[in-house]
Write a protein that holds these residues in place. Structure first.
Motif, PDB file in Angstrom:
ATOM      1  N   ASP A 201       0.836  -1.204   0.000  1.00 35.26           N
ATOM      2  CA  ASP A 201       0.000   0.000   0.000  1.00 35.26           C
ATOM      3  C   ASP A 201       0.872   1.256   0.000  1.00 35.26           C
ATOM      4  O   ASP A 201       0.550   2.244  -0.671  1.00 35.26           O
ATOM      5  CB  ASP A 201      -0.924   0.005   1.220  1.00 35.26           C
TER       6      ASP A 201
ATOM      7  N   SER B  72       0.896   4.012  -3.043  1.00 31.22           N
ATOM      8  CA  SER B  72       0.500   5.402  -2.813  1.00 31.22           C
ATOM      9  C   SER B  72       1.560   6.379  -3.300  1.00 31.22           C
ATOM     10  O   SER B  72       1.256   7.553  -3.543  1.00 31.22           O
ATOM     11  CB  SER B  72       0.220   5.630  -1.323  1.00 31.22           C
ATOM     12  N   ARG B  73       2.793   5.891  -3.428  1.00 32.61           N
ATOM     13  CA  ARG B  73       3.869   6.757  -3.894  1.00 32.61           C
ATOM     14  C   ARG B  73       4.224   6.521  -5.357  1.00 32.61           C
ATOM     15  O   ARG B  73       5.205   7.057  -5.865  1.00 32.61           O
ATOM     16  CB  ARG B  73       5.106   6.574  -3.014  1.00 32.61           C
TER      17      ARG B  73
END
Length: 592
Positions: free
Chosen positions: A243, A247-248
């Protein structure tokens, strides 16, 4: 403690009190046996016999708060919970429902009173103190009274001094600190926790998540790395790291963590399955990722075998890839594990029709009908195979097993059954019956344009109701201006009405489409409606019939050479067609 023992003053007769206690015990038995209605009825009877018993009233209050929407009734029930708590505050079965009701109703003062009482009565336990601090924090969020906040912090510090820092305790402290946006104190608490358990995977994972929440990604990754180093088998760590990298936007690191999570033995299958869903939702249309997704599926199946949902999902992905045979195989694996899912049976049958594998399609349709009698989809799909083999009586028999009552299926599905039944009856030479079926189909579903097309075609053949035939043919063609079947029918209706120029324009369009696409459907047996598609109907290349129609139309337009050219094209496709041979040899239209 017995129900009667809780009475402080006797305001009912001794007989009613004893009777109430007996009924209360009967209610308890009903609850144990799962007889919910009897439990409520007996509680009400016991409360009516002795309304002063706090334990009877409290038990009834629990039920009332769950069922009632009347604020006055809820308030009375809530007071009954309070009375019962005051009568015996250290009984968990009494203080938990009261505390839950107080939290639900936003009675923070009562929550504090409950947990203060228990903290005093049970000093060796940390849970009342923890709940008290949380209640103080909840009241602070409403009143912004710093005295409440400071007291909550002192309680947390007291617990931490007794037990040492733990993720649960630190999480509660952080929740309070975040209400004041005190990130400095949050980081200090996290540091204390990290020092207390530097080698614990779950502790480092928790710290990493908090740092990610307060938008300190470098610190978050540092603790995620520590969590992984502490336990390389912990799937929840890889899930959190996946995750984080997603997200990056670090797709390579994300895929690596996904692989690690899928290989984990201690991560539950539902979590892995959700991870696969997440991967597919973002990458299924990226063909460069397909090989990696295949590998993920194979890895997950190896680690978690025997999961029907996994094979179903893989089958759906295979379908997206265009590997229809692979999809059918995966659906089969899913059904071996769970044969009672009609949607999976339908998906497999659909795939078999698109391969096509007629034997397997017929076999599985019949098997599915044994499991789901009357299912119109399986009756239709099995009948398509029999019709393709020109076994029309058997196809009709299988189709007639479908339950097409509108309580069971949509009007569109019922209409399609009637339409296909009309096709089979026509093949058996029962045109009157087939026309009845087409009209029934159109009556049920005004969008069943194939029924309109077929009805119009046979009206044109018999030169009956040509105005209605033209209406049906026009509506069908307007619904799909690229359907060579619809355009051919419209041309033939125009021909029968004597409008030869219109017929020629239409047949030219039909031929242009069929020759450019390389595919044209056979005459009346064309594509099924959008509800249930017949995967076995289409033929490769232009049909003999469309060229035969073109020849007749051009002959009536006075272009005999062009007519003979089209008849010869028709004969090349059907070299044994005696009628077409006769047209060519006589250079005119013949009907027999």
């Amino acid at each position: 403690m017995s129900a009667a023992a809780g009475k402080k003053t006797l305001k009912v007769s001794l007989a009613d009190a004893k009777k109430a206690e007996y009924v209360y015990l009967e209610a308890a038995n009903a609850y144990t046996q799962g007889r919910a209605d009897d439990y409520i009825m007996l509680l009400r009877h016991a409360a009516a016999l002795n309304p002063y018993d706090p334990f009877i009233a409290g038990a009834l209050g629990e039920v009332t708060i769950q069922l009632s929407r009347d604020s006055a009734v809820i308030e009375k029930a809530y007071r009954a919970l309070a009375r019962r708590f005051e009568a015996e505050p250290s009984e968990r079965a009494y203080y938990i429902p009261y505390a839950q009701a107080a939290e639900y109703l936003g009675r923070n003062d009562d929550r504090i009173h409950i947990w203060e009482t228990l903290d005093r009565l049970l000093p060796d336990r940390t849970d009342p103190a923890m709940q008290l601090a949380e209640a103080m924090t909840a009241r602070y969020a409403v009143t912004v009274d710093t005295a409440d906040f400071n007291r909550a912090m002192r309680i947390y510090d007291r617990i931490e001094a007794a037990t040492g820092p733990t993720p649960e305790l630190t999480a509660r402290k952080i929740n309070a600190l975040m209400q004041r946006n005190d990130t400095t104190s949050v980081m200090r608490s996290l540091g204390t926790l990290a020092d207390a358990a530097p080698g614990d995977s779950r502790t480092n994972l928790f710290i990493g998540r908090v740092f990610e929440m307060i938008e300190k990604p470098d610190s978050a990754l540092f603790y995620y790395n520590r969590a992984e180093a502490a336990d390389t088998t912990d799937g929840t760590v890889y899930l959190a790291r996946a995750d984080f990298f997603q997200s990056r936007g670090d797709s390579a690191a994300y895929r690596n963590e996904v692989y690690n999570a899928l290989r984990s033995q201690n991560l539950e299958f539902p979590q892995k399955f959700q991870l696969m869903l997440n991967v597919l939702s973002k990458q299924y249309n990226d063909t460069t990722k397909w090989a990696q997704i295949d590998d993920m599926f194979n890895t997950l199946e190896e680690i978690n075998p025997g999961e029907a949902k996994l094979h179903q999902l893989y089958a759906e992905f295979k379908d997206v890839q265009g590997d229809i045979a692979g999809a059918a195989e995966q659906y089969s694996y899913s059904l071996d594990l769970d044969p009672n899912d009609s949607t999976v049976w339908a998906a497999r049958v659909s795939a078999l029709g698109r391969i096509p594998d007629e034997d397997a399609l017929l076999r599985d349709s019949r098997h599915a009908l044994e499991l789901f009698p009357g299912n119109a989809y399986f009756s239709l799909m099995g009948s398509f195979v029999l019709a393709r083999r020109e076994q029309y009586p058997q196809a009709l028999l299988l189709l007639d097993s479908a339950d097409i009552s509108l309580q069971r299926v949509s009007p569109a599905v019922a209409a399609e059954v009637h339409r296909v039944r009309g096709d089979y009856l026509e093949k058996l030479g029962m045109r009157d019956s087939s026309m009845t079926e087409y009209e029934l189909s159109i009556g049920l579903d005004g969008n069943n344009f194939m029924a309109m097309n077929n009805c119009a075609y046979f009206m044109a053949l018999d030169s009956i109701n040509l105005d209605r035939a033209e209406l049906y043919a026009r509506m069908a063609t307007e619904s799909d201006s690229t359907s060579t079947t619809f355009i051919d029918t419209y041309a033939w209706v125009a021909y029968r009405k004597g409008d030869f120029e219109k017929a020629r324009a239409l047949i030219d369009r039909a031929i242009e489409l069929s020759e450019s696409s390389g595919v044209v459907s056979s005459d009346e047996d064309s594509e099924s409606d959008e509800e249930i598609d017949n995967p076995l109907e289409s033929e490769e290349g232009p049909s003999a019939e469309i060229y035969d129609h073109a020849g007749d139309i051009y002959f009536r337009c006075g272009d005999v050479d062009r007519a003979i050219e089209y008849w010869r094209r028709a004969l090349a496709i059907e070299p044994d067609n005696k009628l077409i041979k006769k047209k060519i040899s006589t250079k005119r239209i013949v009907t027999e």
